[in-house]
Design a protein around this motif. Structure first.
Motif, PDB file in Angstrom:
ATOM      1  N   ALA A  92       0.851  -1.188   0.000  1.00 43.50           N
ATOM      2  CA  ALA A  92       0.000   0.000   0.000  1.00 43.50           C
ATOM      3  C   ALA A  92       0.885   1.235   0.000  1.00 43.50           C
ATOM      4  CB  ALA A  92      -0.917   0.014   1.228  1.00 43.50           C
ATOM      5  N   PRO A  93       0.461   2.310  -0.673  1.00 44.72           N
ATOM      6  CA  PRO A  93       1.227   3.558  -0.618  1.00 44.72           C
ATOM      7  C   PRO A  93       1.281   4.086   0.809  1.00 44.72           C
ATOM      8  CG  PRO A  93      -0.446   3.622  -2.349  1.00 44.72           C
ATOM      9  CD  PRO A  93      -0.739   2.420  -1.509  1.00 44.72           C
ATOM     10  N   ALA A  94       2.319   4.845   1.105  1.00 44.07           N
ATOM     11  CA  ALA A  94       2.529   5.335   2.464  1.00 44.07           C
ATOM     12  C   ALA A  94       1.338   6.122   2.983  1.00 44.07           C
ATOM     13  CB  ALA A  94       3.791   6.199   2.510  1.00 44.07           C
ATOM     14  N   GLN A  95       0.682   6.905   2.120  1.00 47.21           N
ATOM     15  CA  GLN A  95      -0.393   7.776   2.589  1.00 47.21           C
ATOM     16  C   GLN A  95      -1.632   7.015   3.046  1.00 47.21           C
ATOM     17  OE1 GLN A  95       1.008   7.841  -0.434  1.00 47.21           O
ATOM     18  NE2 GLN A  95      -0.466   8.173  -2.102  1.00 47.21           N
ATOM     19  N   VAL A  96      -1.771   5.754   2.632  1.00 50.51           N
ATOM     20  CA  VAL A  96      -2.937   4.972   3.062  1.00 50.51           C
ATOM     21  C   VAL A  96      -2.524   3.730   3.844  1.00 50.51           C
ATOM     22  CG1 VAL A  96      -4.376   5.791   1.163  1.00 50.51           C
ATOM     23  CG2 VAL A  96      -3.048   3.672   0.882  1.00 50.51           C
ATOM     24  N   PHE A  97      -1.225   3.626   4.141  1.00 51.15           N
ATOM     25  CA  PHE A  97      -0.717   2.412   4.778  1.00 51.15           C
ATOM     26  C   PHE A  97      -1.406   2.152   6.119  1.00 51.15           C
ATOM     27  CE2 PHE A  97       2.154   0.158   7.629  1.00 51.15           C
ATOM     28  CZ  PHE A  97       2.456  -0.963   6.878  1.00 51.15           C
ATOM     29  N   ALA A  98      -1.492   3.154   6.982  1.00 48.47           N
ATOM     30  CA  ALA A  98      -2.088   2.967   8.311  1.00 48.47           C
ATOM     31  C   ALA A  98      -3.531   2.500   8.201  1.00 48.47           C
ATOM     32  CB  ALA A  98      -1.998   4.266   9.108  1.00 48.47           C
ATOM     33  N   ALA A  99      -4.290   3.085   7.287  1.00 53.80           N
ATOM     34  CA  ALA A  99      -5.688   2.693   7.112  1.00 53.80           C
ATOM     35  C   ALA A  99      -5.788   1.262   6.603  1.00 53.80           C
ATOM     36  CB  ALA A  99      -6.383   3.649   6.145  1.00 53.80           C
ATOM     37  N   GLU A 100      -4.930   0.893   5.672  1.00 59.15           N
ATOM     38  CA  GLU A 100      -4.965  -0.465   5.132  1.00 59.15           C
ATOM     39  C   GLU A 100      -4.552  -1.499   6.172  1.00 59.15           C
ATOM     40  OE1 GLU A 100      -6.034  -1.598   2.113  1.00 59.15           O
ATOM     41  OE2 GLU A 100      -6.773   0.448   1.886  1.00 59.15           O
ATOM     42  N   LEU A 101      -3.654  -1.108   7.058  1.00 54.54           N
ATOM     43  CA  LEU A 101      -3.256  -2.036   8.119  1.00 54.54           C
ATOM     44  C   LEU A 101      -4.431  -2.318   9.047  1.00 54.54           C
ATOM     45  CD1 LEU A 101      -0.972  -3.675   9.374  1.00 54.54           C
ATOM     46  CD2 LEU A 101      -0.302  -1.637  10.670  1.00 54.54           C
ATOM     47  N   ALA A 102      -5.191  -1.286   9.387  1.00 51.37           N
ATOM     48  CA  ALA A 102      -6.378  -1.472  10.233  1.00 51.37           C
ATOM     49  C   ALA A 102      -7.426  -2.317   9.519  1.00 51.37           C
ATOM     50  CB  ALA A 102      -6.954  -0.113  10.623  1.00 51.37           C
ATOM     51  N   VAL A 103      -7.575  -2.117   8.220  1.00 47.94           N
ATOM     52  CA  VAL A 103      -8.525  -2.924   7.444  1.00 47.94           C
ATOM     53  C   VAL A 103      -8.129  -4.398   7.491  1.00 47.94           C
ATOM     54  CG1 VAL A 103      -9.328  -3.432   5.097  1.00 47.94           C
ATOM     55  CG2 VAL A 103      -9.277  -1.066   5.919  1.00 47.94           C
ATOM     56  N   ALA A 104      -6.836  -4.664   7.372  1.00 48.65           N
ATOM     57  CA  ALA A 104      -6.373  -6.051   7.411  1.00 48.65           C
ATOM     58  C   ALA A 104      -6.649  -6.677   8.775  1.00 48.65           C
ATOM     59  CB  ALA A 104      -4.880  -6.103   7.103  1.00 48.65           C
TER      60      ALA A 104
END
Length: 261
Positions: A192-204
């Motif tokens: 995931a790109p850095a700007q959405v990484f935190a959000a994608e980690l929570a989604v996972a």
């Protein structure tokens, strides 16, 4: 394993939300490099999470630009040459106790690779069950640059994931992978790109919690069964090898040069 009291601040921080514990190495000024104290603190946080029946997912992620920059080379270089093999053995054994705890834990372990990962940092990724990597991250083994052999299970788990030739390329050919290449090579599940990484980690994390959580631990145990055969003995061999090499004159020079000494 435990260490004596230390007046220094903790090497990690722990974040909790329903069903999830995040362990965050927090030595960004030192590249989140793994020290013996950090390994013990992560292991203690893991045990505390396991003791809570409401927790099902454990996430390892870094702070700042680094996931984990490997073993602390500055610490290695500060150790006199005649004591360096014992120092490295102690660090490797602490890291290996953590690696074994990660693969045998009832918790599903996610690695959120927010930035650069090298050496033992790559090992932490390999010992996780599911991996999200930032596209901008870089993954490398780095051991040969220091005249050392792999630890933290890298020499055992890496060829099983990517094959012998690619494992040689990473460990001896000094290949560096981007986040997207890590997915292509099978070292990560998604990027995931850095700007959405935190959000994608929570989604996972939430994605695993939305399933039948009672099946997480038994399924992980079954999936890991073949991998664990011989793994603990191999970790001991890794510790012996890296300890022995750390006393070689060329390895001493490489470590000292890397640390700017």
């Amino acid at each position: 394993m435990s260490l004596p009291p230390n007046e220094n601040p903790p090497a990690i921080r722990t974040e909790r939300r329903p069903g999830v514990v995040r362990i965050v190495p927090d030595r960004s000024g030192g590249g989140n490099a793994l020290t013996e104290r950090m390994a013990v603190e992560v292991l203690q946080a893991l045990r505390e999470a396991e003791a809570d029946p409401t927790v099902h997912v454990l996430t390892l992620t870094g702070s700042g630009r680094f996931f984990c920059g490997g073993g602390d080379v500055a610490d290695m270089a500060s150790c006199p040459q005649d004591r360096r093999p014992a120092f490295i053995a102690s660090l490797a054994n602490a890291a290996h106790e953590l690696a074994w705890a990660l693969v045998t834990s009832r918790l599903l372990v996610i690695a959120g690779v927010n930035g650069s990962a090298a050496g033992a940092g790559l090992g932490l990724i390999l010992n996780a069950d599911w991996v999200l990597v930032a596209e901008e991250a870089s993954l490398l083994a780095a051991y040969s640059n220091l005249g050392l052999s792999p630890d933290t299970g890298v020499s055992y788990l890496l060829p099983r994931l990517v094959g012998h030739q690619r494992a040689v390329d990473l460990t001896l050919g000094r290949r560096r992978l981007s986040g997207n290449e890590a997915v292509e090579w099978g070292l990560a599940n998604a990027s995931a790109p850095a700007q959405v990484f935190a959000a994608e980690l929570a989604v996972a994390e939430d994605g695993f919690l939305q399933g039948a959580v009672q099946a997480l631990a038994p399924t992980k145990q079954l999936l890991r069964a073949g991998t664990l055969e011989g793994y603990r003995e191999h970790l001991r061999a890794e510790a012996e090898s890296i300890s022995m090499l750390s006393g070689h004159p060329d390895s001493v020079r490489r470590v000292d040069r890397f640390a700017g000494r």
